[in-house]
Design a protein around this motif. Structure first.
Motif, PDB file in Angstrom:
ATOM      1  N   ASP B 345       0.860  -1.186   0.000  1.00 24.83           N
ATOM      2  CA  ASP B 345       0.000   0.000   0.000  1.00 24.83           C
ATOM      3  C   ASP B 345       0.899   1.241   0.000  1.00 24.83           C
ATOM      4  O   ASP B 345       1.589   1.511   0.996  1.00 24.83           O
ATOM      5  N   GLN B 347       0.372   4.426   0.327  1.00 22.85           N
ATOM      6  CA  GLN B 347       0.100   5.434   1.369  1.00 22.85           C
ATOM      7  C   GLN B 347       0.667   5.006   2.723  1.00 22.85           C
ATOM      8  O   GLN B 347       1.253   5.816   3.444  1.00 22.85           O
ATOM      9  N   VAL B 348       0.507   3.724   3.035  1.00 22.12           N
ATOM     10  CA  VAL B 348       1.041   3.178   4.296  1.00 22.12           C
ATOM     11  C   VAL B 348       2.569   3.264   4.283  1.00 22.12           C
ATOM     12  O   VAL B 348       3.195   3.652   5.274  1.00 22.12           O
ATOM     13  N   LEU B 351       3.697   6.828   4.923  1.00 22.09           N
ATOM     14  CA  LEU B 351       3.575   7.205   6.337  1.00 22.09           C
ATOM     15  C   LEU B 351       4.677   6.575   7.182  1.00 22.09           C
ATOM     16  O   LEU B 351       5.185   7.199   8.117  1.00 22.09           O
ATOM     17  N   ARG B 352       5.050   5.345   6.835  1.00 18.33           N
ATOM     18  CA  ARG B 352       6.151   4.674   7.544  1.00 18.33           C
ATOM     19  C   ARG B 352       7.469   5.407   7.298  1.00 18.33           C
ATOM     20  O   ARG B 352       8.271   5.592   8.213  1.00 18.33           O
TER      21      ARG B 352
END
Lengths: 187, 445
Positions: B345, B347-348, B351-352
């Motif tokens: 993903d 987006q995930v 963010l990470r």
């Protein structure tokens, strides 16, 4: 005629105001202080050339042309040193009229540059960088000119001497702008 | 500054904007974050074209573009002593407390660190690259590095592999070397708003097309992958001497419709190229720390990379597929990446990356190194010369001679132009209100 003056090892700053009929003419001078080392060097050069000339004159087998040419060379070098040396640089601010930049040489020669007040967009304090040093300089952003116009072409006065001149130039430009607005209102 | 000491740092390197690269970005972002932490940061580099003199950048970052012309690969000519007068002037006028040099390739960096130590300043050095031990160039480079690092207070490397390499090359005590990885500007590298379809898989390559970046590996890997997967397409961004080989491969295998060559990609357009792909392929043969991988991961791309240098330290295992720098192994890694692609993903992942890599964190850690460097005891010339003597039977003596001459030149400069004659520069604080104030308001007429 108000007179403000302060010095460092190399330069003296003199600020005098001539009260005119309409507005005061603001004079800012950066005067080169006489260097003992420079004078000593100049005298050593003169003495060296005179010694060479006398030596050549005493050597009978040498022609007088060499003797004369050595004296001429010595005099030329001394003259060049004297001619090229800058005694002072001045900024003459004539409010609502313009700024005159003057360079006074040891020979008495004076080079003047005049910038109309309407052409000065802004005076700026700049940090100049050369391959070996950094120094402050005062320059004018002139309308229609691609490059900045240096106020002091030959000398590098310290920033504490440049600041009052910069402030005076800023004030003079503000005066010009306000008089323009008054003129517009009158019409 | 929360009771902490405010440092006045001079960053020195031949590599800085408008030139683009990892070192340039590192210096810029680190400087910006240090400024936000309340430190004074000044950058010193050589002139780039007509960009000469003093320039101010975002956040009030002051840059001295010294009018020295580069002579080879953006490096200034090594003069040993030519930069001493200008460096001394900058150090005094900016009231610098610490000098931070970047990149072992930079001659300006080496000279600045040498002069700064002569003048008694604390110095920190950051190494951004890995070097060999056997070839002639590396042997010479390592000797120069040994000379410079013999007298630094602290050193920074961008990965543990890089630290090991630097310690071996320079003979620097490992306790003096810190590992602070690079970071990425996640705000600049965001994934695409809509997730790309996996019907056609796009593999992106953005690198200089040179031997070191594994361009020869690409020549063998691309046709194999295209043969296995008819729905795979390649986008190659970058230029270099190996571009001809890749174009020949494309012609030979009739892959014109499946391998797109973009040529050199400006840094501002890197994100738009990255978000058009699913997988990022890095084929480097040597790498201290690959920032390109961080940028790709921040854009939500799954990375396939060669297991070289500091690359295995860059990303967590679930965000990267590593392979040996062999064509067969690379093809296997790409197959594995295509298989796990639906689970990724973007987006995930973004963010990470945001939580893992931050320039503010890099700045905080660098601050610790600065504090350590400033706590180091001040040594006289004799103590320093004894360290140079250990650099080799002949080299040690030459280094000592270089430093003695440097010391004498510095003393001569002090006589010629005493420190009191060099004017200090007022600190220009960024004003958030609209008042028209200048640094000269305090100067008396």
């Amino acid at each position: 005629m108000a007179d403000i003056s302060f010095s460092n090892e190399r330069y003296t700053y003199i600020h005098d105001i001539h009260k005119g009929s309409i507005q005061a003419i603001d004079n800012h001078h950066i005067v080169v202080r006489k260097s003992n080392a420079r004078g000593f060097l100049l005298h050593i050069c003169i003495l060296t050339f005179l010694a060479i000339a006398c030596y050549l004159f005493l050597l009978k087998e040498k022609s007088s042309i060499i003797y004369l040419s050595s004296i001429l060379l010595g005099l030329t070098l001394v003259r060049l040193l004297h001619w090229k040396s800058v005694v002072k640089e001045s900024v003459v601010i004539m409010p609502a009229f313009g700024v005159q930049l003057e360079t006074h040489y040891g020979s008495g020669r004076v080079v003047r540059r005049f910038v109309p007040m309407g052409n000065i967009l802004r005076p700026v304090l700049n940090e100049c960088v050369t391959p070996v040093t950094c120094y402050w300089s005062l320059a004018l952003i002139v309308r229609g000119e691609a490059e900045l116009m240096l106020v002091f072409k030959e000398l590098r006065p310290p920033v504490k001497m440049l600041v009052p001149i910069w402030k005076a130039l800023c004030a003079a430009i503000d005066i010009k702008e306000s008089t323009d607005e008054v003129a517009k209102d009158d019409h | 500054m929360d009771g902490q000491r405010r440092h006045r740092i001079l960053m020195v390197s031949d590599f800085f904007y408008p030139n683009f690269g990892g070192v340039e970005n590192h210096i810029y972002y680190l400087s910006q974050c240090l400024l936000k932490l309340g430190h004074k940061v000044v950058v010193m580099t050589h002139a780039y074209g007509n960009r000469s003199g003093v320039r101010y950048m975002t956040g009030g970052l002051k840059v001295y573009y010294i009018p020295w012309r580069p002579f080879l690969m953006q490096n200034t000519l090594p003069t040993f002593y030519g930069t001493l007068p200008i460096l001394r002037t900058i150090l005094i006028r900016e009231r610098i407390s610490l000098v931070h040099g970047h990149q072992a390739f930079s001659t300006l960096c080496h000279e600045a660190l040498m002069h700064a130590r002569t003048m008694g300043y604390k110095v920190v050095f950051t190494d951004h690259s890995l070097y060999g031990f056997a070839d002639v160039g590396s042997i010479h480079m390592n000797k120069v590095l040994q000379f410079t690092l013999a007298d630094v207070n602290q050193a920074i490397c961008v990965s543990h592999t890089s630290k090991e390499n630097t310690v071996l090359r320079s003979g620097l005590p490992p306790e003096k070397v810190f590992v602070i990885p690079n970071a990425v500007d996640t705000a600049m590298f965001k994934p695409a708003q809509t997730r790309l379809s996996c019907d056609e898989i796009v593999i992106v390559v953005i690198s200089r097309l040179v031997y070191r970046k594994g361009a020869d590996l690409l020549v063998e890997v691309i046709p194999e992958v295209c043969r296995f997967y008819p729905n795979v397409r390649f986008i190659i961004g970058g230029d270099g001497p190996k571009r001809v080989r890749i174009e020949e491969m494309r012609e030979k295998n009739s892959l014109q419709d499946r391998v797109e060559m973009l040529g050199a990609v400006p840094h501002a357009q890197v994100r738009s190229v990255l978000i058009s792909g699913h997988i990022f392929l890095n084929s480097s043969l040597t790498e201290a720390f690959c920032i390109a991988i961080l940028e790709a991961a921040s854009c939500g791309l799954l990375t396939v990379s060669t297991r070289v240098g500091g690359v295995p330290e860059v990303l967590p295992d679930d965000m990267i597929v590593l392979a040996e720098p062999r064509p067969s192994d690379m093809v296997k890694a790409i197959k594995k990446a295509i298989h796990i692609l639906p689970k990724i993903d973007p987006q995930v992942m973004h963010l990470r990356m945001k939580s893992l890599y931050s320039w503010h964190d890099v700045a905080r850690r660098t601050e610790v190194v600065y504090d350590r460097a400033l706590r180091c005891p001040t040594e006289d010339l004799l103590e320093r010369l004894s360290r140079y003597l250990t650099c080799g039977a002949w080299a040690g003596k030459i280094f000592c001679l270089v430093m003695i001459i440097n010391f004498l030149l510095w003393k001569l400069l002090q006589l010629w132009q005493p420190s009191k004659d060099i004017e200090e520069v007022p600190d220009i604080a960024l004003l958030h209100d609209q008042r028209e104030t200048t640094p000269w308001d305090s100067v008396e007429d």
